[in-house]
Write a protein that holds these residues in place. Structure first.
Motif, PDB file in Angstrom:
ATOM      1  N   LYS A   1     -22.237  61.336 -28.601  1.00  0.00           N
ATOM      2  CA  LYS A   1     -22.115  61.585 -30.035  1.00  0.00           C
ATOM      3  C   LYS A   1     -20.828  61.033 -30.636  1.00  0.00           C
TER       4      LYS A   1
ATOM      5  N   ARG B   1     -18.163  62.790 -30.351  1.00  0.00           N
ATOM      6  CA  ARG B   1     -17.716  64.057 -30.950  1.00  0.00           C
ATOM      7  C   ARG B   1     -16.285  64.366 -30.530  1.00  0.00           C
TER       8      ARG B   1
ATOM      9  N   SER C   1     -25.973  69.143 -32.788  1.00  0.00           N
ATOM     10  CA  SER C   1     -26.964  68.289 -33.440  1.00  0.00           C
ATOM     11  C   SER C   1     -26.978  66.908 -32.779  1.00  0.00           C
TER      12      SER C   1
ATOM     13  N   ASN D   1     -26.965  63.770 -33.455  1.00  0.00           N
ATOM     14  CA  ASN D   1     -26.607  62.628 -34.295  1.00  0.00           C
ATOM     15  C   ASN D   1     -25.269  62.067 -33.821  1.00  0.00           C
TER      16      ASN D   1
ATOM     17  N   SER E   1     -27.067  65.146 -40.108  1.00  0.00           N
ATOM     18  CA  SER E   1     -27.773  65.675 -38.939  1.00  0.00           C
ATOM     19  C   SER E   1     -29.208  65.161 -38.899  1.00  0.00           C
TER      20      SER E   1
ATOM     21  N   GLU F   1     -28.439  73.399 -40.304  1.00  0.00           N
ATOM     22  CA  GLU F   1     -28.129  74.034 -39.033  1.00  0.00           C
ATOM     23  C   GLU F   1     -28.106  75.564 -39.155  1.00  0.00           C
TER      24      GLU F   1
ATOM     25  N   HIS G   1     -18.129  65.201 -42.685  1.00  0.00           N
ATOM     26  CA  HIS G   1     -19.302  65.496 -41.883  1.00  0.00           C
ATOM     27  C   HIS G   1     -20.536  65.094 -42.645  1.00  0.00           C
TER      28      HIS G   1
HETATM   29 MG    MG Z   1     -23.499  68.791 -35.920  1.00  0.00          MG
END
Ligand code: MG
Ligand code: AMP
Length: 350
Positions: free
Chosen positions: A58, A60, A145, A147, A153, A182, A238
């Motif tokens: 991701k 992330r 998520s 993505n 998302s 979410e 985001h």
């Molecule tokens: Mg997320």
């Protein structure tokens, strides 16, 4: 990495496909799967190396913790240190469903999952494919998520493929996610339960069970700069489409007039404008790429369509997105929260 795409009918689940996917999770791989909120990217929550793969796929940030998914309430006990009475009440009322509970973590949770926090976020999804997969894996499944970090998302398998093809082992296509935003993240470690992220379960639903609920002050855009969000994920820009986005807020007729005026102005400068309208207003615009978010009188439709609409604007390569604000209450809180993140806080009051 070769990604395998498997279609699964949520009303008639092919057990063989679920076994294949569960085996991927058990041997440390990554499986994207549908939940009722958005698609999740799952890995064995007790395997540090496997969960590291989620952060890599991701992109992330490592200080953004993951939600751990379970298929039954009993599995929560081994993940947390003592179970507050409020947890039992909330689980009885809202699980399976879009409510994530933040509790004191137990020692079996790897630090990478919680980004070093002493709490863990846990949820039991209601989607039959998600439940079947977690049950078959026989493990708690960490799943943010599915993505690329920062993008809207994913609410369909196509969205997951656009972001994560060749980066994950498997994608289960079970059709569109229905809630579309979410889960609500609720911290129940303190004296008063606190919403850290608005989502699929609304404040009044929580109040109906607990009598009271607070709202993390950091969620209020005006306070955001002065307070540290307890839900680390909320501090990032985001859900962002590629275009620059503005939310226009105020009385509806004024909002429409402002959007029409801005669309003309951007048009004169050679920029293409996407308009995020609603069923009530879509016919009031005569230029721009118009997408209806849904029906203002059925706010759950606004949640359900939001991320698809943002991704559709990307596909149409608009330069600017002008979005009508929606009512900032109940499920609309979650919609406005995601929209204002997507807009990087750009809200124009009329
Ligand atoms: Mg997320
Ligand atoms: P995602 O699964 O990508 O929708 O993001 C999960 C959200 O849950 C993020 O906003 C995280 O910051 C939040 N979260 C996960 N674990 C915790 C925790 N232990 N305490 C507070 N927030 C959490």
């Amino acid at each position: 990495m070769n990604t395998l795409l498997l279609k699964v009918d949520k009303d008639n689940i092919d057990a063989e496909k679920i076994r294949t996917a569960a085996e991927v999770i058990r041997r440390g791989g990554l499986v994207a799967f549908p939940t009722e909120t958005v698609y999740g990217l799952g890995a064995n929550a007790l395997d540090e190396t496997a969960t590291k793969g989620i952060f890599i796929a991701k992109g992330r940030p490592s200080d953004n913790p993951l939600i751990v998914h379970v298929a039954d309430k009993e599995s929560v006990r081994m993940l947390v240190e003592g179970m507050p009475e409020t947890a039992e009440k909330l689980m009885d009322r809202f699980w399976p469903g879009p409510l994530t509970l933040v509790m004191k973590k137990s020692r079996i949770i790897p630090n990478i999952i919680t980004a070093g926090l002493d709490t863990v976020a846990v949820r039991m999804p209601s989607h039959p494919i998600a439940l079947a997969l977690i049950k078959e894996a026989g493990l708690p499944v960490a799943a943010p998520s599915a993505n690329t970090s920062g993008r809207p998302s994913p609410t369909t398998a196509k969205h997951v493929m656009d972001d994560l093809w060749d980066k994950v082992d498997m994608i289960l296509d079970g059709g569109p996610a229905t809630v579309g935003v979410e889960s609500t993240v609720l911290d129940i470690t303190g004296d008063v339960p606190m919403i850290l992220r608005p989502g699929g379960i609304t404040p009044s639903q929580i109040k109906s069970v607990l009598g009271t609920v607070l709202y993390d002050p950091a969620l209020n855009a005006r306070n955001a700069e002065n307070s540290v969000p307890k839900s680390p994920g909320m501090k990032y820009r985001h859900y962002s489409p590629k275009a620059q986005m503005f939310i226009i807020d105020g009385e509806l007729a004024g909002v429409v007039a402002k959007i029409r005026e801005m669309t003309d102005e951007y048009g004169k400068r050679g920029l293409s404008v996407g308009i995020l309208a609603t069923e009530q207003t879509r016919d009031m615009y005569d230029s721009g790429e118009i997408i209806s978010l849904g029906d203002r009188d059925k706010p759950e439709t606004l949640a359900s369509n939001l991320f698809t609409a943002l991704r559709e604007f990307d596909r149409r390569h608009v330069d600017i997105i002008l979005a009508e604000a929606v009512k900032n209450e109940e499920i609309g809180l979650a919609v406005m929260n995601r929209m204002s993140k997507a807009a990087g806080g750009n809200i124009i009051k009329v």
